[in-house]
Design a protein around this motif. Sequence first.
Motif, short mmCIF file in Angstrom:
data_model
loop_
_atom_site.label_atom_id
_atom_site.label_comp_id
_atom_site.label_asym_id
_atom_site.label_seq_id
_atom_site.Cartn_x
_atom_site.Cartn_y
_atom_site.Cartn_z
N VAL A 1 -37.57 26.41 -86.05
CA VAL A 1 -37.23 26.35 -84.63
C VAL A 1 -35.84 25.72 -84.50
O VAL A 1 -35.55 24.71 -85.14
CB VAL A 1 -38.26 25.53 -83.83
N ALA A 2 -35.00 26.29 -83.66
CA ALA A 2 -33.63 25.80 -83.52
C ALA A 2 -33.59 24.45 -82.82
O ALA A 2 -34.48 24.12 -82.01
CB ALA A 2 -32.81 26.81 -82.73
N PRO A 3 -32.57 23.63 -83.10
CA PRO A 3 -32.40 22.37 -82.37
C PRO A 3 -32.24 22.63 -80.87
O PRO A 3 -31.76 23.69 -80.45
CB PRO A 3 -31.09 21.80 -82.96
N GLY A 4 -32.67 21.65 -80.09
CA GLY A 4 -32.55 21.78 -78.64
C GLY A 4 -33.66 22.59 -78.00
O GLY A 4 -33.56 22.96 -76.84
N THR A 5 -34.73 22.86 -78.75
CA THR A 5 -35.84 23.63 -78.20
C THR A 5 -37.04 22.74 -77.87
O THR A 5 -37.88 23.12 -77.05
CB THR A 5 -36.28 24.73 -79.19
N ALA A 6 -37.12 21.57 -78.49
CA ALA A 6 -38.24 20.66 -78.25
C ALA A 6 -37.77 19.23 -78.42
O ALA A 6 -36.79 18.96 -79.12
CB ALA A 6 -39.39 20.95 -79.21
N ASN A 7 -38.48 18.29 -77.78
CA ASN A 7 -38.16 16.87 -77.95
C ASN A 7 -39.40 15.98 -78.02
O ASN A 7 -39.28 14.76 -78.12
CB ASN A 7 -37.22 16.39 -76.84
N THR A 8 -40.60 16.57 -77.97
CA THR A 8 -41.85 15.84 -78.11
C THR A 8 -42.84 16.72 -78.87
O THR A 8 -42.57 17.91 -79.11
CB THR A 8 -42.46 15.47 -76.74
N THR A 9 -43.99 16.14 -79.21
CA THR A 9 -45.01 16.91 -79.91
C THR A 9 -45.48 18.09 -79.07
O THR A 9 -45.63 19.21 -79.57
CB THR A 9 -46.22 16.01 -80.25
N LEU A 10 -45.73 17.86 -77.78
CA LEU A 10 -46.23 18.93 -76.92
C LEU A 10 -45.20 20.05 -76.75
O LEU A 10 -45.54 21.23 -76.81
CB LEU A 10 -46.61 18.37 -75.55
N SER B 1 -45.25 24.21 -77.94
CA SER B 1 -44.86 25.30 -77.06
C SER B 1 -43.69 26.08 -77.66
O SER B 1 -43.64 27.31 -77.59
CB SER B 1 -44.49 24.75 -75.68
N ALA B 2 -42.74 25.35 -78.26
CA ALA B 2 -41.58 26.00 -78.87
C ALA B 2 -41.99 26.88 -80.03
O ALA B 2 -41.46 27.98 -80.21
CB ALA B 2 -40.59 24.94 -79.33
N MET B 3 -42.92 26.41 -80.83
CA MET B 3 -43.37 27.19 -81.98
C MET B 3 -43.97 28.52 -81.54
O MET B 3 -43.89 29.53 -82.26
CB MET B 3 -44.39 26.39 -82.80
N ARG B 4 -44.56 28.54 -80.36
CA ARG B 4 -45.13 29.79 -79.84
C ARG B 4 -44.07 30.66 -79.16
O ARG B 4 -44.38 31.74 -78.65
CB ARG B 4 -46.24 29.45 -78.84
N GLY B 5 -42.83 30.18 -79.15
CA GLY B 5 -41.77 30.94 -78.53
C GLY B 5 -41.74 30.86 -77.03
O GLY B 5 -41.20 31.76 -76.36
N ARG B 6 -42.28 29.78 -76.47
CA ARG B 6 -42.40 29.65 -75.02
C ARG B 6 -41.43 28.67 -74.39
O ARG B 6 -41.59 28.27 -73.24
CB ARG B 6 -43.84 29.24 -74.67
N ARG B 7 -40.42 28.25 -75.15
CA ARG B 7 -39.42 27.33 -74.60
C ARG B 7 -38.02 27.87 -74.88
O ARG B 7 -37.75 28.41 -75.96
CB ARG B 7 -39.55 25.92 -75.22
N PRO B 8 -37.12 27.71 -73.93
CA PRO B 8 -35.74 28.16 -74.16
C PRO B 8 -35.01 27.21 -75.11
O PRO B 8 -35.33 26.03 -75.20
CB PRO B 8 -35.12 28.11 -72.76
N THR B 9 -34.05 27.73 -75.83
CA THR B 9 -33.23 26.92 -76.72
C THR B 9 -31.95 26.54 -76.00
O THR B 9 -31.23 27.41 -75.49
CB THR B 9 -32.89 27.69 -78.01
#
Length: 340
Positions: free
Chosen positions: A201-210, A214-222
Motif C-alpha cells: 500500500v502506498a504511503p499516505g493511504t492510511a494512518n491507523t489500524t482501521l 480499509s486501505a488494503m481493501r482498496g477503499r481509501r484514496p492515496t
Amino acid sequence: MKKRLRTARWAKAFARGAMTLARMTTRMASASAGRPMKRARRKAAAPRPGVRASAGTWTRGLAMGVEGALRYRLYAPPDLQPGEQLALMVMLHGCGQDAEGFAICTGMNRIAAKKRFLVLYPEQDPLSNPQRCWNWFDTLHGRANSEAELILKAIDQVCTLNPVDPRQVAMAGLSAGASMAALLVTRHPSRFKALVMHSGVAPGTANTTLTALSAMRGRRPTLPLSATPNTMAADWPALLVIHGDADTTVSPANAEAAAQSWAQAAAARSGQVRRLQRGKRYPLAVTDFKNRGRLVARLMLVAGLGHAWSGGAAKQAFADVRGPDASSLAWTFAAQQFGG
C-alpha cells in the motif's frame, strides 16, 4: 543551554556505544556463521535453498538507536576483494515472516551470489507486532516513522561495516514490508536509487489500524506525494510495483494508486500497456510512466497471482513459483537505476 549540551553529549555517547556493540555483534555472528544454518537444516527435512546460496556469508547483526533495537541478517557474496564497493539491496519481509524465511521465499541470495551485491534483511520484533508486521500505517502515533528510522540505522550500520557503495542502495518489500519500504524511501529519497513494492500500500493511504484495513481493501484514496516535479527529477528513486490481480489480501487497486502517485508527482505520463509472458509462468501487464524519457515508475500486474512473492520458492508460504521471478525483476530494475 547546559541541558541541551548534556543531551547532545548523551546522544553522541549512545551512538558510539551502539556502533561498538554493532561491531561486536557482527564479529560474533561472522565467527559463528554456518552453525545456525546447520541447526536449521537438521530441524527441516526439506532443503532450505536461497539462504546462503552456494557460497558467501550469512551473518546476524543488531542496529540500535533511540527508537530501540533491530535485528537483521546480511548476505555477502564470496571472495570480497580489498577496496571493492558493492551495491546493497534491502529486503523487508511481510507479515508472518522473518528475515531468514524471506530470504528462502525470495531466493534473492542466489542472485546476489551471481551478480555480486549484498542483501540486508531487517527483521521486525514480535514485541513490536505479534504478527511480525511492520507498523507502516501508524503514522498518527509515530510508530511507523520510528520503525523507518531504525531500519535506516541498520542500513547505515551495514554501509559502515561492509564494502557497500552508499550510492547504490535499493529497497524492496512484500506486503507490509513493501509499505514500510515506500514510507522510508519517501522520507529519505536521496538515500536510495530504486524502490520495489510487491503487493503493498502506498504511503499516505492510511494512518491507523482501521484505516489500514480499509486501505488494503482498496477503499481509501492515496494522498499526493509531498514532492515537487523538480525534486522527483533530481533525486527521487524510480519505483517498480509488482502486484497480483488475484490478490484478495491487498487489493490490486493499491498497485495502480502507488504508480499513479509517483507519476503525478513527477508529471510523468503512462505509456502503452505491454503484455509479456515467459514460458508457462503467469503473464504480465506492464505499464511505464516516464517524464521526458526518464522512467519514473513501472507497474507490473501479474495475472492469476494472489498475495504471494511472484516466482518465489516452491512449497514456501507467501510464495508462488508459477509467477514471473520477482527477485530477478527487482534486481534488474535496481541495477538499471545504478547505471549497470
